[in-house]
Structure formats: C-alpha cells, structure tokens
Design a protein around this motif. Structure first.
Motif, PDB file in Angstrom:
ATOM      1  N   ASN A 157      66.986  18.906  64.418  1.00 21.58           N
ATOM      2  CA  ASN A 157      67.802  18.540  63.259  1.00 21.58           C
ATOM      3  C   ASN A 157      68.923  17.567  63.616  1.00 21.58           C
ATOM      4  OD1 ASN A 157      67.093  20.315  60.663  1.00 21.58           O
ATOM      5  ND2 ASN A 157      66.675  21.496  62.493  1.00 21.58           N
ATOM      6  N   GLY A 163      64.063  17.613  61.414  1.00 20.74           N
ATOM      7  CA  GLY A 163      64.165  18.836  60.608  1.00 20.74           C
ATOM      8  C   GLY A 163      62.849  19.555  60.378  1.00 20.74           C
ATOM      9  N   ALA A 164      61.958  19.512  61.361  1.00 22.06           N
ATOM     10  CA  ALA A 164      60.689  20.241  61.204  1.00 22.06           C
ATOM     11  C   ALA A 164      60.883  21.727  61.477  1.00 22.06           C
ATOM     12  CB  ALA A 164      59.631  19.672  62.140  1.00 22.06           C
ATOM     13  N   LEU A 165      61.881  22.056  62.296  1.00 22.81           N
ATOM     14  CA  LEU A 165      62.071  23.449  62.708  1.00 22.81           C
ATOM     15  C   LEU A 165      63.384  24.004  62.166  1.00 22.81           C
ATOM     16  CD1 LEU A 165      61.093  23.057  66.487  1.00 22.81           C
ATOM     17  CD2 LEU A 165      59.623  23.805  64.624  1.00 22.81           C
ATOM     18  N   PHE A 166      63.349  25.284  61.779  1.00 20.67           N
ATOM     19  CA  PHE A 166      64.533  25.967  61.266  1.00 20.67           C
ATOM     20  C   PHE A 166      64.251  27.468  61.331  1.00 20.67           C
ATOM     21  CE2 PHE A 166      67.922  26.991  58.226  1.00 20.67           C
ATOM     22  CZ  PHE A 166      68.875  26.045  58.569  1.00 20.67           C
ATOM     23  N   PRO A 167      65.282  28.288  61.451  1.00 23.99           N
ATOM     24  CA  PRO A 167      65.008  29.734  61.410  1.00 23.99           C
ATOM     25  C   PRO A 167      64.422  30.130  60.058  1.00 23.99           C
ATOM     26  CG  PRO A 167      67.209  29.305  62.243  1.00 23.99           C
ATOM     27  CD  PRO A 167      66.702  28.004  61.699  1.00 23.99           C
ATOM     28  N   GLN A 168      63.348  30.907  60.095  1.00 21.62           N
ATOM     29  CA  GLN A 168      62.706  31.369  58.867  1.00 21.62           C
ATOM     30  C   GLN A 168      62.775  32.895  58.823  1.00 21.62           C
ATOM     31  OE1 GLN A 168      61.423  29.002  56.704  1.00 21.62           O
ATOM     32  NE2 GLN A 168      62.052  27.439  58.179  1.00 21.62           N
ATOM     33  N   PHE A 169      62.890  33.438  57.629  1.00 23.04           N
ATOM     34  CA  PHE A 169      62.960  34.881  57.385  1.00 23.04           C
ATOM     35  C   PHE A 169      64.212  35.486  58.007  1.00 23.04           C
ATOM     36  CE2 PHE A 169      58.422  33.586  57.793  1.00 23.04           C
ATOM     37  CZ  PHE A 169      58.202  33.420  56.436  1.00 23.04           C
ATOM     38  N   PRO A 178      58.425  25.878  61.363  1.00 25.02           N
ATOM     39  CA  PRO A 178      58.351  25.096  60.127  1.00 25.02           C
ATOM     40  C   PRO A 178      58.545  25.984  58.897  1.00 25.02           C
ATOM     41  CG  PRO A 178      56.476  24.661  61.541  1.00 25.02           C
ATOM     42  CD  PRO A 178      57.157  25.857  62.099  1.00 25.02           C
ATOM     43  N   ALA A 179      58.697  25.368  57.755  1.00 24.06           N
ATOM     44  CA  ALA A 179      58.938  26.068  56.504  1.00 24.06           C
ATOM     45  C   ALA A 179      57.982  27.243  56.308  1.00 24.06           C
ATOM     46  CB  ALA A 179      58.811  25.093  55.329  1.00 24.06           C
ATOM     47  N   PHE A 180      58.545  28.400  55.967  1.00 26.59           N
ATOM     48  CA  PHE A 180      57.811  29.628  55.673  1.00 26.59           C
ATOM     49  C   PHE A 180      56.894  30.068  56.818  1.00 26.59           C
ATOM     50  CE2 PHE A 180      58.745  27.844  51.410  1.00 26.59           C
ATOM     51  CZ  PHE A 180      59.628  28.833  50.999  1.00 26.59           C
ATOM     52  N   LYS A 182      54.820  28.442  58.527  1.00 23.24           N
ATOM     53  CA  LYS A 182      53.476  27.842  58.544  1.00 23.24           C
ATOM     54  C   LYS A 182      53.262  27.007  59.796  1.00 23.24           C
ATOM     55  CE  LYS A 182      52.561  27.814  53.644  1.00 23.24           C
ATOM     56  NZ  LYS A 182      52.706  27.017  52.450  1.00 23.24           N
ATOM     57  N   ARG A 589      56.805  13.183  53.255  1.00 23.83           N
ATOM     58  CA  ARG A 589      57.800  13.935  54.018  1.00 23.83           C
ATOM     59  C   ARG A 589      57.703  15.440  53.785  1.00 23.83           C
ATOM     60  NH1 ARG A 589      63.960  13.035  52.970  1.00 23.83           N
ATOM     61  NH2 ARG A 589      63.155  11.291  51.788  1.00 23.83           N
ATOM     62  N   VAL A 590      57.319  15.871  52.568  1.00 19.01           N
ATOM     63  CA  VAL A 590      57.166  17.314  52.314  1.00 19.01           C
ATOM     64  C   VAL A 590      55.741  17.626  51.854  1.00 19.01           C
ATOM     65  CG1 VAL A 590      59.562  17.851  51.752  1.00 19.01           C
ATOM     66  CG2 VAL A 590      58.022  17.095  49.950  1.00 19.01           C
TER      67      VAL A 590
END
Lengths: 590, 183
Positions: A157, A163-169, A178-180, A182, A589-590
């Motif tokens: 980021n 911004g492909a990676l972020f903490p999920q849940f 990645p988002a949710f 996936k 991008r999304v």
C-alpha cells in the motif's frame, strides 16, 4: 536533540527518533518481526519491547519516540520472558514445517525463536491451516504460515501504491490477503514481489522454477541457454555470505557452466539492444511532435520493468500509448536467442530452452504473457530469481566463493557499461541518453564520465534536463530544444509522478520508472534482507562494473552492430517490430 | 442519514439506488474518513453490500478494493449477502456472554430454525451475532433492526420476534429499548 541512556550507554538523537532506531545507532540490536526501515511502524508484533524507567508497562521500541532523560533497558529477564511469550504465542498458531519450508534457514521467526532460546511451546491452541494460493504465475501465498506482521500490507500500500493486500476478517479468522480472502489472481496485483522480499516467514514466496530448470538441463533434446540480468551479479554473492555489493560476475558464469548450462549469455546484450530501439523510438516520437507537428505520445515511458507495465495497465490505462513498445531485455533476449542464435547453431526455436536469472519476481509473469512468443514458442521458458540461483548452486554442491572467474559466451554475451547500469534507478535513462544524445549531436553526452548525477541517487523522483545544441543536419529541428527527463523508482513514487504528469504540473519528454525501490538491484527476487544500505552498495557495484568497461555506450557494442548487420537490418525495422516490440492490455482495477 | 428501507428481493429500484449511491459518493469523495459512513449508508439503501457496490465505492473513493473489503469483513454490522426484512443481532460481547447471551442465541436459532448468518425461508429474519451495542449494563442484549432489547430471557424471544411480523414501521413499541445505540 534528546539525550538518553540505553543499557547505560548515553546517546543523543534527533527528535522523533524511536527507541529502536536510537539503539541501532549505538550498535544495540532489538529483535523485531514487523519493523521496516523508513516506514511508519505499527507495533504489530510486540517482539521489540523494552523497559523504560518509570513506565508502567513494557513499551514497543519501534513506535515509542525517545524523550529527554529516558533510561532504557533492552536486555533483562523480564524482557527475555516477555519476548519469549510473544514469540511462543506466534509459534502456537504458526503452521511451521521448517524443514520443508521455502524459507528454511532464511526465516526471521526461526531466527528469533532460536535466539530467544525457545525450547517448547507452552500454549496449546488451534493452528492456522495451510491455505496455499498458487493462482498467479509469480507468487505463492500461504496463510497458514502468515504471522500477520503486516509488512506486506505496508509495502503493497505505502511503498508500491498497489493495495492488493490488506487484513481481511477479524480475530483468529484474520488473514492478510486480497479482498475477502480470495485468490491473488482476482485482484490488481502487479506481481512485483516486494511482499515476498519483506515477508519475515514463508507466507509469500516466488513460484519456484528450480525443478523446471533441472528437468531442462537433464533433457538431451534441449539446448539450454541462460541469461543473467545485471542486477544479479551485484547480489548473488550475498547468498554465500559475501557482503552486499560484491561483484561476482565471473564466479556466477563459472557456476552456471558447472550447473550444466551449455551456453552462458548475458541479458546485458539485449539491454544494449533495448537502448538502441528505445532511443530511436524516442527520437521518432520527438520527430513526429517537433518536426511534423503531429500528435505523439510524450513523455515516452520506459518499458523494462514488468511490474510497472502491469501497473500502467491497471491504474493508468490512458497512458498505455506512452509506454515504449520495446520489450524488456529479458524478452528481447528470448526472442533473439530462439531465432537469430538458434539459426546460427542450427537449432529450431523449440529445441532451445531459455532460462533467465533475474533479481525480479514479475519477470516470471512477463515471460508468460501471451504476446511473448515471437519465436513461435514461448520465448523465455523459465525464470529464476537471484535467490533461486543461489539455492541451485548450493544444491549442486558448488563451492561458489572459491570458483575461478570465467567470462560469458560470445554474441549474446558481449555488452557495454550502459547495460550494467540498467539495474540501478536512473540507469536506463542514463544509458538511453548516452545513445540518443550522440545520435542527435554526433558528440558524447556532456557529463563527466558519462554520469548524470541528478538522476543517479536514491531520491524517489529525480529530474534532469539536457539542452541540445549543434545537432547533426538530420536532427537540426531539435536545435535548442531542452530535453526534460524524470526518473521514479518504487511504484508509490511512480504514482506521485504520474499524477503530476496527468494534471499537467510536470512536462517531460522521457520518463524512466522502475517498479522496485532502488531499481532492479532492489528487486523482489534478490537475497534478503534488502535495506537502503544494501541497495546503495549494490548500486555502487553496478556503476563500478560500468566504469570498468572499455565500451560504455550501447551503440558502440560491436555485437550489436553485428546483429543489425546480419539479422535485424535497422532499428525499428520490420524484424525489430516483430521480435523486439510488443503491445499492452488495458486491465480493470477492481 | 438517508431514510431508505430496503424492500429485499425487489430489483425495481436498483437504478434509483445507484443514483442515490452516486450522490453519496459525490458528497464524500476526497473527504478523510469517508469509507465507513459511505458503507453504512449504502447498506441501508441496498439492504446489504453487493460486490458491484463495493467495487464502485473502491473506485470512486480511490481506496484499494482490499481495504474496502477489509473494513466490511471486520465489522459484523456489514453484510455482503442479502438479508431478511428484519435483522436480529445477538450480542456476545463479554457482558452479554457471561449473562446468558449464548442461551438467548440458542433460543432464537431454535425459534427461527436458522443458524447464524442465515435467513429464514420466508425472508422475514436474518440472524447474526455481534460484539457490544454499548448496552452492557442491561445485558444480555439483542438488536432487531434499530431496536435494542435488553435483559432478554430465552423464553421471551418468541414474543419479541413476533412483534416484527405484524408491525409495518420500524419504530418500536414500549418493549423496545433505547434506539440508535451502537451506531
């Protein structure tokens, strides 16, 4: 400038310095699993706790700024116990199969657990399960090994602006990804591998091509040739305990021969070729804009860095026409090796197996792009990172450090100093200007020792300008034109530069972008751990390699003249167009 | 806040809803801290947060999709699957948990015949667990839509849920506790 003591040693540091950094200055190393130099620390792992006199609790030294008169202790029973507890908790849920892990012997969790003397894990709990994502061609993620330090999130980021990676849940179910949760292939990931470069454990690693290469080397029907990118020779030594920036070009060639590669070539050769094509492409765009007064896509962007290419395809598709159509040196090499060279040695394209050794992870992706088969088959068959080559050499039992120096094979091995500096931020630009300026004016680039200091350093965005005077008749329309160039490294810096270009705030003719901080020498496939000091050492080594060469300019490389004479005919010609140039794809991008 | 109640299952207003979403995005674009309020309003409009809406929010606010997803996944308030007409949320925060929240949850599961995260076949109720509405003093608490019900006894859950089958508006009767808590 607050004064304080750490373990009884007095130290005076600038305001805002953290305890961890202050300790480092006086040679005290505090263990950590999440700290990243130069980036806002988040205090996630809690391994770096220290005692501060008067403080109620232990404090995380990576986030706590120093204050006047502080008395800090970094080593005590209380601290060792606390750190042990923290690491034991991490280990209690870590899916650790160290012996079979890609990061065995190169793992910060393993090291810190050893240093703290952890004998058994007192906490019994649920382990995170192996959850392996092999959906992309360059990277493998395993949530089971992740310790949620968030270094990859910070790099993806803040440093790379992807911004492909972020903490999920949440809670125990938290995954970094990645988002949710996936697969990585479902999101805009440029495959730069900076996440893999900073991951302290085996949660993100490159797709391993070692077995693929051994198989090809054992296959009697294949002629296996290898190319090595310039950035590899300044870093490979680190795999064998040599200091960063040790040039091991000769030993690397010797090692490759001992591994069984019948022919050892050099990506530097096609770096020189790239410069000829890319400089002529720039000049033809300038001609179109200045002389013919036609619209031309300026600034021209360099196209050697596959992460940057994918970044433009995702985030700035409107600038795709500005990207140089030149393939990267890796891909030019594959195309030329399987046509020009294959014919010379009487082989068909599919009988030649091309292996690249790259400081890069994204090159694995680049090699599989559907466009990259101009020889009729996939031009580059396997891509090893510097780390993977180091491992292969170890597998083969080669004593790397004692190897004699050997030289690369002829034709696709001969290169100029301009090619070496391709590995450094600003290097491609310098190499291109050495050629472009000389084409326009008939004289050498007017900088001492051919170095353009302004674009050579570690600053994120760099600019330079060259005013063209006394041109040769063919380029007289450029008389008096001031050529403005810019250089960015790290996609976060590229993002800032692109916004300036987009808004019209900055106007350039030519822009170099390298995906990774420092350029290829700081690539996602380099030996760990790449700090700024390491980057600088490797950069210095590449400049040394350049200045030590007799031929310093791509157009003076005799083998480049030969390939145009025998095969390609002319820059930007019909053959070049087919073999050396490519096209790009707009991506969502999304 | 925009007063829009989702009529779940109906696609009639989809285009209007997207228009309203765009209006919200226009208002919040470039403002710091915009993401959570935009998500809250979007969920209120659509009844849940469809993928297409999240992607639009990501693009328009210039936030990585992974971050938008991370925020949606972190807060139990957000849902990415369509919900029933009424949302029942059982608090299992510390205070509610120790004072029998789990038994209340079991009673509701039994009453509705669904598990956590599911919706009844008649689409009347969806069931979720939550962490703390800020009503710890009167634990255990549950929320149905915007109403907080406090000191809930497992035997009383049928009575509470039945109110919602007859009532049209979401304004509570006497038994409904303080409103708007936990926002």
């Amino acid at each position: 400038m607050p004064k304080l003591t750490i373990d009884g040693k007095p130290v005076e540091v600038a305001d805002g310095t953290t305890i961890l950094e202050a300790a480092k200055e006086i040679g005290i190393r505090i263990p950590t699993l999440c700290y990243l130099e130069g980036i806002q620390a988040i205090g996630a792992c809690r391994v770096c706790v220290v005692e501060v006199e008067g403080a109620r609790t232990l404090v995380a030294s990576c986030v706590m700024p120093v204050a006047e008169g502080m008395k800090i202790i970094t080593n005590s029973k209380r601290l060792r116990d606390a750190r042990r507890t923290v690491v034991e908790l991490l280990l209690s849920e870590h899916d650790g199969n160290c012996q079979t892990c890609e990061r065995n012997n190169d793992c910060e969790l393993q090291t810190v657990a050893y240093e703290l003397g952890i004998k058994n894990i007192t906490f019994e709990g649920i382990k995170t399960k192996a959850d392996v994502d092999t959906s992309t061609v360059a990277l493998v993620r395993d949530n089971g090994k992740c310790i949620k330090c968030r270094r990859c999130v910070t790099v993806c980021n803040q440093v790379q602006a992807v911004g492909a990676l972020f903490p999920q849940f949440r809670g125990f179910k938290t995954v970094i990804g990645p988002a949710f949760g996936k697969d990585l292939s479902t999101v805009a990931c440029v495959q730069c591998g900076q996440c893999a470069a900073v991951c302290p454990v085996g949660a993100i690693v490159e797709q391993n091509h070692i077995e693929r290469v051994w198989k090809a080397l054992d296959d009697k029907t294949k002629t296996v040739v290898v190319q090595t990118a310039p950035g590899v020779r300044a870093a490979l030594g680190e795999c064998f305990g040599l200091p960063a920036g040790t040039l091991v070009t000769g030993k690397m060639v010797a090692a490759l021969r001992r591994l069984g590669f019948s022919t050892v070539f050099d990506t530097n050769f096609t770096a020189d070729l790239t410069i000829i094509e890319e400089a002529m492409e720039l000049l033809s765009r300038l001609k179109k804009a200045v002389k013919e007064r036609q619209p031309a896509a300026l600034p021209q962007f360099t196209s050697c860095s596959p992460g940057w290419i994918k970044y433009v395809e995702y985030f700035y598709p409107e600038f795709i026409p500005n990207l140089s159509t030149c393939k990267s040196p890796q891909q030019m090499f594959g195309a030329v090796a399987k046509t020009y060279w294959a014919k010379k040695v009487g082989k068909k394209p599919d009988e030649v197996f091309v292996v690249s050794v790259m400081p890069c992870v994204a090159k694995k992706f680049e090699a599989t792009r559907p466009e990259m088969n101009s020889s009729g088959v996939q031009d580059v068959d396997a891509v090893l990172t510097t780390r993977e080559l180091g491992r292969m050499i170890k597998q083969a039992g080669i004593d790397f450090v004692s190897l004699p120096d050997e030289t690369v094979d002829r034709v696709l091995g001969t290169s100029s100093g301009a090619a070496d500096i391709f590995a450094n931020t600003g290097g491609v630009m310098q190499a291109a200007l050495r050629t472009a300026y000389e084409v326009i004016t008939g004289r050498e680039l007017p900088f001492e020792n051919l170095y353009i200091e302004a674009i050579a350093g570690m600053e994120g965005i760099k600019e330079a300008s060259v005013t063209i005077t006394d041109t040769v008749p063919e380029w007289s329309f450029l008389e008096g034109v001031t050529m403005k160039v810019a250089v960015a490294h790290g996609l976060g810096n590229a993002n800032r530069l692109m916004e300036k270009i987009k808004s019209g705030e900055s106007i350039y003719h030519f822009v170099e972008v390298m995906t990774c901080p420092g350029g290829c020498i700081g690539g996602g496939g380099q030996p760990r751990f790449t700090t700024d000091a390491v980057r600088k050492s490797r950069i210095k080594a590449m400049y040394k390699e350049d200045s030590g060469k007799k031929v310093r300019k791509s157009h003076d490389n005799p083998k480049i003249k030969q390939i145009y004479g025998e095969f390609l005919n002319m820059p930007l010609g019909e053959k070049s167009h087919h073999l050396l140039h490519t096209k790009y794809t707009s991506r969502s991008r999304v | 806040m925009i007063e829009m109640k989702c009529d779940c299952g109906s696609e009639i207003n989809e285009r209007d809803l997207v228009k309203q979403l765009d209006a919200i995005l226009d208002e919040y674009r470039g403002k710091p801290g915009a993401l959570i309020p935009v998500l809250q309003m979007s969920q209120k409009m659509f009844g849940y947060l469809p993928e297409s809406v999240l992607k639009r929010i990501s693009l328009e606010l210039g936030k990585p999709y992974s971050e938008v997803a991370g925020v949606v996944g972190f807060y139990s308030f957000f849902s990415t699957v369509p919900r029933g007409r009424h949302l029942v949320r059982v608090c299992l925060g510390t205070a509610c948990y120790v004072r029998g929240g789990k038994q209340v949850l079991e009673a509701i599961k039994k009453n509705l015949g669904i598990d956590v995260g599911e919706t009844t076949p008649d689409r009347n109720f969806s069931l979720e667990v939550a962490r703390c509405f800020g009503a710890c003093g009167l634990a255990p608490a549950i929320m149905v839509d915007d109403d907080v019900h406090q000191r809930v006894k497992p035997v009383k859950v049928g009575e509470i849920l039945n109110q919602y089958l007859t009532k049209k508006t979401k304004k509570g009767k006497k038994s409904a506790g303080k409103k708007g808590a936990g926002k």
